[in-house]
Design an enzyme around this catalytic site. Sequence first.
Site, PDB file in Angstrom:
ATOM      1  N   TYR A  91      29.818  -2.981  14.157  1.00 15.55           N
ATOM      2  CA  TYR A  91      30.147  -1.592  13.279  1.00 15.55           C
ATOM      3  C   TYR A  91      30.654  -0.606  14.219  1.00 15.55           C
ATOM      4  O   TYR A  91      31.832  -0.256  14.801  1.00 15.55           O
ATOM      5  CB  TYR A  91      29.701  -1.080  12.049  1.00 15.55           C
ATOM      6  CG  TYR A  91      30.724  -0.443  10.945  1.00 15.55           C
ATOM      7  CD1 TYR A  91      32.140  -0.589  11.191  1.00 15.55           C
ATOM      8  CD2 TYR A  91      29.434  -0.423   9.878  1.00 15.55           C
ATOM      9  CE1 TYR A  91      32.187   0.381  10.034  1.00 15.55           C
ATOM     10  CE2 TYR A  91      30.697   0.448   8.809  1.00 15.55           C
ATOM     11  CZ  TYR A  91      32.337   0.836   9.289  1.00 15.55           C
ATOM     12  OH  TYR A  91      32.699   1.045   7.833  1.00 15.55           O
ATOM     13  N   GLU A  98      37.853   1.818  18.349  1.00 17.30           N
ATOM     14  CA  GLU A  98      39.261   1.907  17.187  1.00 17.30           C
ATOM     15  C   GLU A  98      40.240   3.510  17.791  1.00 17.30           C
ATOM     16  O   GLU A  98      40.721   4.901  18.188  1.00 17.30           O
ATOM     17  CB  GLU A  98      38.865   1.706  15.915  1.00 17.30           C
ATOM     18  CG  GLU A  98      38.883   0.689  15.578  1.00 17.30           C
ATOM     19  CD  GLU A  98      38.364   0.609  14.749  1.00 17.30           C
ATOM     20  OE1 GLU A  98      38.644   0.950  13.427  1.00 17.30           O
ATOM     21  OE2 GLU A  98      37.858  -0.426  13.749  1.00 17.30           O
TER      22      GLU A  98
END
Length: 169
Positions: A91, A98
């Site tokens: 995660y 990102e």
Amino acid sequence: MLDHLPDQGHPSGIVPSSVVLTAFQVMSRVFLTWAVTHSVKEVQNEDSVLLFVVAWTITEIIRYSFYTFSLLNHLPYLIKWARYTLFIVLYPMGVSGELLTIYAALPFVRQAGLYSISLPNKYNFSFDYYTFLILVMISYIPIFPQLYFHMLHQRRKVLSYTEEHKKSE
């Protein structure tokens, strides 16, 4: 973006994920893939792209293995453990990739005026994609910790139940 959204109920009965959260996840991945990485060619060779693509890929392999074995009523503990443990690394890895990719795109978006609409125009509307990307990045601040800690809670609940269940057998 927000790639490891937690399971929130199962209206379809097929997989234990919320339709809303699943739609949000798909839209965020389309956004990162198309509206950032595809649209800003200059970022396509950034290591950050590899970072989020690898995180997403491993996550999906684990997620759909988990769903498949669950549907077959034969879920190996290793798959369950991977589903509720590897997100701890994947995660933050995906989110970092990102955010770094969006950040790398910012100068090119600003220079080209990509997807921006300036006034005056017949719709009396303006949109600054550069500012929008900054707001997207800022949105990770409140959202990421909530989802991450929810998954930690889910992990504790699911894996401790499994351990207690194994002990009682």
